[in-house]
Motif scaffolding. Structure first.
Motif, PDB file in Angstrom:
ATOM      1  N   HIS A 154      -2.173  10.117  -5.343  1.00 26.34           N
ATOM      2  CA  HIS A 154      -3.346  10.692  -6.018  1.00 26.34           C
ATOM      3  C   HIS A 154      -2.967  11.548  -7.218  1.00 26.34           C
ATOM      4  CE1 HIS A 154      -6.532  10.425  -2.548  1.00 26.34           C
ATOM      5  NE2 HIS A 154      -6.252   9.252  -3.082  1.00 26.34           N
ATOM      6  N   LYS A 163      -2.169   2.509  -4.753  1.00 21.48           N
ATOM      7  CA  LYS A 163      -3.314   1.773  -5.254  1.00 21.48           C
ATOM      8  C   LYS A 163      -3.504   1.742  -6.782  1.00 21.48           C
ATOM      9  CE  LYS A 163      -5.432   5.772  -2.993  1.00 21.48           C
ATOM     10  NZ  LYS A 163      -6.428   6.301  -2.103  1.00 21.48           N
ATOM     11  N   SER A 203       0.852  -1.196   0.000  1.00 18.71           N
ATOM     12  CA  SER A 203       0.000   0.000   0.000  1.00 18.71           C
ATOM     13  C   SER A 203       0.886   1.244   0.000  1.00 18.71           C
ATOM     14  CB  SER A 203      -0.895   0.025   1.248  1.00 18.71           C
ATOM     15  OG  SER A 203      -0.086   0.185   2.404  1.00 18.71           O
TER      16      SER A 203
HETATM   17  C1  PLP Z   1      -1.769  10.999  -0.900  1.00 15.01           C
HETATM   18  C2  PLP Z   1      -2.064   9.673  -0.306  1.00 15.01           C
HETATM   19  N1  PLP Z   1      -1.062   8.907   0.139  1.00 15.01           N
HETATM   20  C3  PLP Z   1      -1.263   7.695   0.664  1.00 15.01           C
HETATM   21  C4  PLP Z   1      -2.536   7.189   0.771  1.00 15.01           C
HETATM   22  C5  PLP Z   1      -2.745   5.840   1.369  1.00 15.01           C
HETATM   23  O1  PLP Z   1      -3.186   4.927   0.457  1.00 15.01           O
HETATM   24  P1  PLP Z   1      -3.603   3.472   0.999  1.00 15.01           P
HETATM   25  O2  PLP Z   1      -4.789   3.694   1.887  1.00 15.01           O
HETATM   26  O3  PLP Z   1      -3.937   2.728  -0.242  1.00 15.01           O
HETATM   27  O4  PLP Z   1      -2.440   2.934   1.732  1.00 15.01           O
HETATM   28  C6  PLP Z   1      -3.617   7.936   0.327  1.00 15.01           C
HETATM   29  C7  PLP Z   1      -4.989   7.422   0.430  1.00 15.01           C
HETATM   30  O5  PLP Z   1      -5.945   8.010   0.026  1.00 15.01           O
HETATM   31  C8  PLP Z   1      -3.372   9.201  -0.221  1.00 15.01           C
HETATM   32  O6  PLP Z   1      -4.366   9.985  -0.650  1.00 15.01           O
END
Ligand code: PLP
Length: 453
Positions: free
Chosen positions: A260, A284, A136
């Motif tokens: 994002h 993701k 992740s």
């Molecule tokens: C900028 C950013 N970094 C990291 C994450 C974490 O992603 P994940 O929940 O898939 O680990 C997000 C989740 O929305 C995010 O917006």
């Protein structure tokens, strides 16, 4: 200044929409009721309880830009798993690659050849030569933070006020009015006071960044090149370049979290603006929905990290994850990057997002609302203020939970899925102009109901 609809009218319309939602989603309601005995809030992860309407919509199947729920209602998906499915749902090349890989092994604690191929594709897009894979973006951020502390010997991580980087302890910070760093509201079980680990600074404020860095306490600056989790806050001219220079000057490791902002193009805002971060985080999106995260770094940073590690304790040092870099995720990334999220796909997605931004702004103007729409590539978001926010605090001040919930539910009842905690709209390679038209129809109708005399 924001214009808010009359609260009584908003409440009455919301009740009407709730009723409509109940009537058109009996199977989802039943599915949710069945999960209530065995799961917190009846949902697999507590944030899913935040969808408006009392229960989430349960999905029967999803394909491309659309999905069908258990009750047979078809929706255009502009949430797209909050970028987890920015590739569109179940893109054929990704499905083919994971189906083939699943027959040949899923996870092994050994690498497959796909991993290095993925690293090379990411190098060509972000200009960083050394990559690691996680499950992740949260993990990728956590690992980089650990490395940054380890090699610099410094304690603190600088982040932006109202940032979000996943469930990373150091990042749940806000800037208090006296300039100190405090815990964000409702931060669950913070291990230590946030002021020990973190310096929170306003977005678009280089003087505040320099003041923080000059203390010599900051190991890394972890940031999105545009804030995307408190609405969209775009960088002012020179802000990112200035931050890059300050990080160099004070030997602060500059981490761009492009989880994002990959919406900006194949190489995110890093490539779009020719930035030179020490490290980049991705998540993701790059696996077409299969769990994966990645972080890339410069040769210099990679060397500092390698020199600081001992092989004997490398597996218990706090950077890891048994499933990280697994064969299935790597196969998904290979297909998604090279066959789905291509330059051509990004062009299509951005063209649609530009027309969505113009169309929504026209409706806003038609009703004389002091609202505005911002965009990062194929990701757009409207906010309840007349000018684009410059800081996270400005964006937060314009939030209106009741109004947002109403607009979300109104959209859902008309076959549009928005991101639950935002007014965000994302385009996939499979999103079509008809999908965008559908969104205008709902938005105009909602605006008319809220604001017509
Ligand atoms: C900028 C950013 N970094 C990291 C994450 C974490 O992603 P994940 O929940 O898939 O680990 C997000 C989740 O929305 C995010 O917006």
């Amino acid at each position: 200044m924001s214009t808010y609809p009359h609260r009584e009218r908003l409440a009455t319309l919301f009740v009407r929409e709730q009723q409509r939602f109940l009537e058109s989603h009996p199977a989802s309601k039943k599915a949710h009721a069945q999960g209530k005995d065995s799961m917190l809030g009846g949902v697999p992860m507590i944030w899913m309880a935040k969808w408006p309407g009392g229960f989430p919509v349960y999905v029967k199947s999803a394909s491309g830009s659309r999905f069908v729920d258990l009750d047979g209602n078809e929706h255009t998906d502009f949430c797209l798993g909050d970028t987890g499915s920015m590739s569109g749902h179940s893109p054929a090349p990704t499905v083919r690659a994971i189906s083939e890989q699943a027959q040949k092994g899923i996870t092994l604690m050994l690498p497959t050849e796909d991993a290095a191929k993925n690293a090379r594709v990411l190098e060509s897009r972000f200009g960083l030569p050394r990559w690691q894979f996680t499950l992740s973006a949260t993990d990728a951020n956590r690992h980089l933070i650990r490395y940054a502390r380890h090699i610099s010997g410094r304690q603190k991580i600088a982040v932006h006020d109202f940032c979000y980087h996943g469930t990373v302890d150091e990042t749940f910070a806000n800037l208090a009015s006296d300039g100190s760093t405090i815990s964000r509201k409702n931060n669950i079980g913070a291990p230590v006071e946030l002021s020990h680990t973190t310096v929170s600074i306003p977005f678009n404020d280089l003087a505040a960044a320099e003041e923080a860095f000059a203390t010599g306490e900051v190991a890394a600056m972890l940031m999105e090149p545009a804030l995307t989790n408190i609405g969209i806050v775009l960088p002012e001219d020179g802000y990112l370049e200035g931050m890059q220079a300050l990080c160099k000057k004070y030997d602060v490791i500059w981490i761009l979290d492009e989880t994002h902002t990959l919406s900006a193009g194949p190489g995110g805002m890093t490539a779009q603006l020719g930035l030179e971060p020490d490290a980049v985080v991705l998540g993701k999106t790059i696996g077409g929905g299969i769990a994966v995260g990645a972080f890339g770094m410069t040769e210099a940073l990679a060397e500092r990290i390698s020199d600081s590690m001992e092989l004997e304790s490398i597996d218990v040092g706090g950077v890891g994850g048994t499933l990280a870099g697994n064969a299935l995720s790597m196969a998904a990334v290979q297909a998604t990057l090279t066959e789905v999220l291509t330059s051509g796909a990004f062009e299509h997605m951005e063209t649609l997002a530009i027309s969505w931004q113009q169309g929504i702004q026209e409706i806003i103007d038609e009703f004389g609302l002091p609202w505005q729409v911002s965009r990062v590539g194929c990701r757009g978001e409207y906010s309840f203020r007349s000018t684009a926010p410059k800081t996270g605090a400005e964006a937060a001040a314009a939030e209106d939970f009741e109004l947002q919930q109403f607009l979300q539910l109104h959209a859902l009842n008309r076959g549009i899925l928005m991101t639950p905690f935002h007014n965000m709209t994302l385009m996939s390679p499979m999103t079509q102009p008809e999908d965008v038209e559908r969104h205008y129809k709902h938005f105009r109708e909602a605006a008319a109901e809220l604001f017509a005399d």
